[in-house]
Design an enzyme around this catalytic site. Structure first.
Site, PDB file in Angstrom:
ATOM      1  N   GLY A   1       0.774  -1.239   0.000  1.00 22.04           N
ATOM      2  CA  GLY A   1       0.000   0.000   0.000  1.00 22.04           C
ATOM      3  C   GLY A   1       0.803   1.285   0.000  1.00 22.04           C
ATOM      4  O   GLY A   1       0.282   2.341   0.383  1.00 22.04           O
TER       5      GLY A   1
ATOM      6  N   ASN B   1       1.783   3.100  -2.609  1.00 18.55           N
ATOM      7  CA  ASN B   1       1.165   4.052  -3.553  1.00 18.55           C
ATOM      8  C   ASN B   1      -0.131   4.612  -2.978  1.00 18.55           C
ATOM      9  O   ASN B   1      -0.438   5.795  -3.155  1.00 18.55           O
ATOM     10  CB  ASN B   1       0.915   3.375  -4.900  1.00 18.55           C
ATOM     11  CG  ASN B   1       2.170   3.316  -5.747  1.00 18.55           C
ATOM     12  OD1 ASN B   1       2.633   4.340  -6.234  1.00 18.55           O
ATOM     13  ND2 ASN B   1       2.734   2.127  -5.895  1.00 18.55           N
TER      14      ASN B   1
ATOM     15  N   ARG C   1     -15.329 -14.163 -10.559  1.00 14.96           N
ATOM     16  CA  ARG C   1     -14.720 -12.826 -10.619  1.00 14.96           C
ATOM     17  C   ARG C   1     -15.802 -11.756 -10.675  1.00 14.96           C
ATOM     18  O   ARG C   1     -15.708 -10.707 -10.031  1.00 14.96           O
ATOM     19  CB  ARG C   1     -13.824 -12.756 -11.860  1.00 14.96           C
ATOM     20  CG  ARG C   1     -13.070 -11.471 -11.970  1.00 14.96           C
ATOM     21  CD  ARG C   1     -11.924 -11.583 -12.947  1.00 14.96           C
ATOM     22  NE  ARG C   1     -12.375 -11.912 -14.283  1.00 14.96           N
ATOM     23  CZ  ARG C   1     -11.896 -11.342 -15.400  1.00 14.96           C
ATOM     24  NH1 ARG C   1     -10.967 -10.436 -15.324  1.00 14.96           N
ATOM     25  NH2 ARG C   1     -12.335 -11.711 -16.577  1.00 14.96           N
TER      26      ARG C   1
ATOM     27  N   HIS D   1       1.771   0.773 -12.978  1.00 14.34           N
ATOM     28  CA  HIS D   1       2.532  -0.428 -13.333  1.00 14.34           C
ATOM     29  C   HIS D   1       4.021  -0.089 -13.353  1.00 14.34           C
ATOM     30  O   HIS D   1       4.408   0.965 -13.893  1.00 14.34           O
ATOM     31  CB  HIS D   1       2.079  -0.943 -14.711  1.00 14.34           C
ATOM     32  CG  HIS D   1       2.767  -2.205 -15.104  1.00 14.34           C
ATOM     33  ND1 HIS D   1       2.451  -3.427 -14.546  1.00 14.34           N
ATOM     34  CD2 HIS D   1       3.785  -2.436 -15.974  1.00 14.34           C
ATOM     35  CE1 HIS D   1       3.234  -4.357 -15.069  1.00 14.34           C
ATOM     36  NE2 HIS D   1       4.054  -3.787 -15.931  1.00 14.34           N
TER      37      HIS D   1
ATOM     38  N   GLU E   1     -10.380  -3.646 -19.927  1.00 15.26           N
ATOM     39  CA  GLU E   1     -10.500  -5.017 -19.435  1.00 15.26           C
ATOM     40  C   GLU E   1      -9.278  -5.876 -19.752  1.00 15.26           C
ATOM     41  O   GLU E   1      -9.233  -7.052 -19.390  1.00 15.26           O
ATOM     42  CB  GLU E   1     -11.770  -5.672 -19.989  1.00 15.26           C
ATOM     43  CG  GLU E   1     -11.761  -5.781 -21.481  1.00 15.26           C
ATOM     44  CD  GLU E   1     -13.174  -5.905 -22.039  1.00 15.26           C
ATOM     45  OE1 GLU E   1     -13.561  -7.031 -22.340  1.00 15.26           O
ATOM     46  OE2 GLU E   1     -13.845  -4.871 -22.180  1.00 15.26           O
TER      47      GLU E   1
END
Ligand code: GRF
Length: 200
Positions: A11, A13, A64, A108, A141
């Site tokens: 955590g 970020n 999901r 990322h 997605e």
């Protein structure tokens, strides 16, 4: 702007965003909830220490879609405008992405589109690139895809391990994520096809 942050682990970020919103470095914004799919995420207590509501919503063998819809409900109940993924280790379902169109962002640890997926820093070392970095992008997605908002470059040194490179990139991540959310909060960032354009 009400921000919800999804985490799975440390955590750091998330902390950078919470602190930037509290200090008004990101103006007119508040992190209203942090959600983790992992009950052991170290970031949960860091959020609570900062007075931010922190929820655990585990997958628990569900599909999901079902898992994502519970998270979407929690975000909607809190009237979240922007969802920030910060070390959230799951791919979002189309249902989740469509619930917040162009209002989900991710960070990322590589210069996308190079090295998507896991172990991005090791991928960069194995490829022998001399420059890597981090990318904040709009989420669609597909994994580590979507229009790029901010990138920061980091030198890859000959003696770097994945750990030393990750640490150097992480310092830049905290700056890049705040910069990206500031741009979104300003209302001056728009998506044009596969890219974002900032009219600063
Ligand atoms: C960061 O390197 C981020 O880019 C990646 O996962 C890591 C999360 O770190 N997606 P933290 O939980 O924000 O400290």
């Amino acid at each position: 702007m009400k921000i919800g942050i999804l985490i799975s682990g440390r955590g750091s970020n998330m902390v950078a965003l919470v602190d930037a919103a509290k200090s008004d470095e990101i103006p007119d914004s508040e992190v209203v909830v942090v959600i983790s799919d992992n009950p052991d995420a170290a970031g949960l207590s860091k959020a609570r220490d900062r007075g931010v509501e922190a929820l655990v919503i585990e997958r628990k063998g569900r599909s999901r879609e079902d898992h994502d819809l519970e998270i979407v409900s929690a975000l909607r109940e809190r009237e979240v405008d922007l969802v920030c993924l910060a070390g959230y280790m799951r791919l979002l379902s189309p249902e989740f992405v469509n619930a917040f169109p162009a209002r989900i962002v991710n960070i990322h640890p590589s210069l996308l589109p190079s090295f998507p997926g896991l172990d991005a820093q090791q991928q960069a070392i194995d490829q022998g690139v001399k420059i890597s970095g981090c990318t904040v992008h709009v989420v669609d997605e597909f994994l580590d895809n979507g229009a790029i908002i901010v990138q920061q470059a980091v030198e890859v040194r000959d003696d770097d391990s994945a750990e030393t490179l990750a640490a150097r990139i992480l310092d830049r991540e905290h700056i890049a994520y705040v910069e990206a959310v500031k741009k979104i909060a300003s209302g001056r960032l728009r998506i044009e096809g596969s890219r974002t354009v900032f009219s600063g």
